[in-house]
Design a protein around this motif. Structure first.
Motif, mmCIF file in Angstrom:
data_model
loop_
_atom_site.group_PDB
_atom_site.id
_atom_site.type_symbol
_atom_site.label_atom_id
_atom_site.label_comp_id
_atom_site.label_asym_id
_atom_site.label_seq_id
_atom_site.Cartn_x
_atom_site.Cartn_y
_atom_site.Cartn_z
ATOM 1 N N PHE A 131 0.845 -1.195 0.000
ATOM 2 C CA PHE A 131 0.000 0.000 0.000
ATOM 3 C C PHE A 131 0.880 1.244 0.000
ATOM 4 C CE2 PHE A 131 -2.721 -3.283 1.586
ATOM 5 C CZ PHE A 131 -3.960 -2.978 1.059
ATOM 6 N N CYS A 132 0.450 2.263 -0.716
ATOM 7 C CA CYS A 132 1.180 3.526 -0.790
ATOM 8 C C CYS A 132 1.059 4.246 0.560
ATOM 9 C CB CYS A 132 0.605 4.392 -1.912
ATOM 10 S SG CYS A 132 1.389 6.002 -2.065
ATOM 11 N N SER A 133 2.203 4.605 1.139
ATOM 12 C CA SER A 133 2.143 5.282 2.436
ATOM 13 C C SER A 133 1.899 6.778 2.282
ATOM 14 C CB SER A 133 3.410 5.016 3.243
ATOM 15 O OG SER A 133 4.530 5.500 2.556
ATOM 16 N N ASP A 134 1.871 7.294 1.042
ATOM 17 C CA ASP A 134 1.533 8.699 0.821
ATOM 18 C C ASP A 134 0.022 8.903 0.740
ATOM 19 O OD1 ASP A 134 4.117 9.476 0.908
ATOM 20 O OD2 ASP A 134 4.265 10.098 -1.184
ATOM 21 N N CYS A 135 -0.669 8.017 0.012
ATOM 22 C CA CYS A 135 -2.119 8.205 -0.162
ATOM 23 C C CYS A 135 -2.960 7.042 0.358
ATOM 24 C CB CYS A 135 -2.454 8.460 -1.632
ATOM 25 S SG CYS A 135 -2.227 7.019 -2.696
ATOM 26 N N GLY A 136 -2.344 5.904 0.691
ATOM 27 C CA GLY A 136 -3.072 4.758 1.245
ATOM 28 C C GLY A 136 -3.637 3.805 0.210
ATOM 29 N N SER A 137 -3.430 4.073 -1.080
ATOM 30 C CA SER A 137 -3.962 3.204 -2.138
ATOM 31 C C SER A 137 -3.158 1.917 -2.255
ATOM 32 C CB SER A 137 -3.919 3.912 -3.495
ATOM 33 O OG SER A 137 -4.754 5.030 -3.492
ATOM 34 N N ILE A 138 -3.804 0.878 -2.768
ATOM 35 C CA ILE A 138 -3.095 -0.371 -3.020
ATOM 36 C C ILE A 138 -2.185 -0.160 -4.217
ATOM 37 C CG2 ILE A 138 -4.873 -1.367 -4.515
ATOM 38 C CD1 ILE A 138 -4.219 -4.074 -3.134
ATOM 39 N N LEU A 139 -0.988 -0.713 -4.155
ATOM 40 C CA LEU A 139 -0.011 -0.546 -5.223
ATOM 41 C C LEU A 139 -0.154 -1.653 -6.260
ATOM 42 C CD1 LEU A 139 3.149 0.378 -3.114
ATOM 43 C CD2 LEU A 139 1.775 1.917 -4.531
ATOM 44 N N PRO A 140 0.067 -1.338 -7.537
ATOM 45 C CA PRO A 140 0.053 -2.388 -8.563
ATOM 46 C C PRO A 140 1.284 -3.274 -8.413
ATOM 47 C CG PRO A 140 0.682 -0.288 -9.529
ATOM 48 C CD PRO A 140 0.315 -0.017 -8.096
ATOM 49 N N LEU A 141 1.360 -4.326 -9.193
ATOM 50 C CA LEU A 141 2.504 -5.233 -9.130
ATOM 51 C C LEU A 141 3.761 -4.541 -9.644
ATOM 52 C CD1 LEU A 141 0.829 -8.503 -10.408
ATOM 53 C CD2 LEU A 141 1.370 -7.865 -8.068
ATOM 54 N N LEU A 142 4.904 -5.044 -9.207
ATOM 55 C CA LEU A 142 6.187 -4.488 -9.635
ATOM 56 C C LEU A 142 6.347 -4.614 -11.135
ATOM 57 C CD1 LEU A 142 8.647 -5.778 -6.906
ATOM 58 C CD2 LEU A 142 8.041 -3.419 -7.360
ATOM 59 N N VAL A 166 7.427 0.683 -9.044
ATOM 60 C CA VAL A 166 5.980 0.663 -9.233
ATOM 61 C C VAL A 166 5.460 2.077 -9.008
ATOM 62 C CG1 VAL A 166 5.496 -0.004 -6.846
ATOM 63 C CG2 VAL A 166 3.850 -0.526 -8.598
ATOM 64 N N GLU A 167 4.473 2.478 -9.825
ATOM 65 C CA GLU A 167 3.894 3.813 -9.693
ATOM 66 C C GLU A 167 2.495 3.685 -9.116
ATOM 67 O OE1 GLU A 167 2.459 7.555 -12.486
ATOM 68 O OE2 GLU A 167 3.927 6.143 -13.272
ATOM 69 N N CYS A 168 2.229 4.438 -8.066
ATOM 70 C CA CYS A 168 0.915 4.429 -7.424
ATOM 71 C C CYS A 168 -0.124 4.948 -8.408
ATOM 72 C CB CYS A 168 0.938 5.306 -6.171
ATOM 73 S SG CYS A 168 -0.671 5.418 -5.352
ATOM 74 N N TYR A 169 -1.254 4.242 -8.522
ATOM 75 C CA TYR A 169 -2.322 4.674 -9.428
ATOM 76 C C TYR A 169 -2.916 6.022 -9.027
ATOM 77 C CZ TYR A 169 -2.591 -0.056 -11.441
ATOM 78 O OH TYR A 169 -2.325 -1.235 -12.071
ATOM 79 N N ALA A 170 -3.022 6.262 -7.737
ATOM 80 C CA ALA A 170 -3.721 7.452 -7.250
ATOM 81 C C ALA A 170 -2.833 8.695 -7.223
ATOM 82 C CB ALA A 170 -4.296 7.191 -5.860
ATOM 83 N N CYS A 171 -1.713 8.634 -6.523
ATOM 84 C CA CYS A 171 -0.891 9.838 -6.346
ATOM 85 C C CYS A 171 0.298 9.902 -7.292
ATOM 86 C CB CYS A 171 -0.423 9.958 -4.897
ATOM 87 S SG CYS A 171 0.795 8.710 -4.417
ATOM 88 N N LYS A 172 0.533 8.849 -8.061
ATOM 89 C CA LYS A 172 1.592 8.779 -9.080
ATOM 90 C C LYS A 172 3.012 8.767 -8.505
ATOM 91 C CE LYS A 172 -1.447 8.841 -12.339
ATOM 92 N NZ LYS A 172 -1.989 7.570 -12.708
#
Length: 125
Positions: free
Chosen positions: A16-27, A33-39
């Protein structure tokens, strides 16, 4: 149990992204890996000690062969074969087909046909 990480705004578990809390995609192949929500771009450390594995199961060859190939005694079946006793000849294999004959909020009608004597019966499920 995976350890929590706190490098951003959230205290989160690996994956999970610790900046926005979104689940991260696979490596990706690059190892990032780039977070879908906060990039925000994360490295493999975003997943901690998580282990990922994939198993793909393939069907065996001829798994969908006809009923004639499975048992030469049986005549051509009219659909998939199930274990169901024929009330006429006591054979334990019948083929079936389903149709929605009644209203949408009621069950379907199942038509059974004996693979040996071709006796037919119906069941409202």
């Amino acid at each position: 149990m995976a350890q929590s990480k706190s490098t951003g705004f959230f205290i989160s578990t690996p994956g999970f992204c610790s900046d926005c809390g979104s689940i991260l995609p696979l490596l990706e192949e690059t190892g990032n890996v780039e977070c879908y929500a906060c990039k925000k771009v994360w490295g493999p450390e975003a997943f901690g000690d998580m282990e990922m594995s994939y198993v793909i199961h393939f069907n065996k060859k001829n798994v969908y062969g006809s009923s004639k190939e499975k048992d030469d005694k049986e005549e051509e079946a009219e659909g998939p074969i199930v274990e169901r006793k024929c009330p006429q000849c006591q054979n334990n294999k019948m083929s079936y087909a389903t149709l929605q004959l009644r209203s949408a909020d009621e069950g379907q009608t199942v038509f059974y046909t004996c693979t040996k004597c071709k006796f037919k019966e119906t069941e409202n499920s």
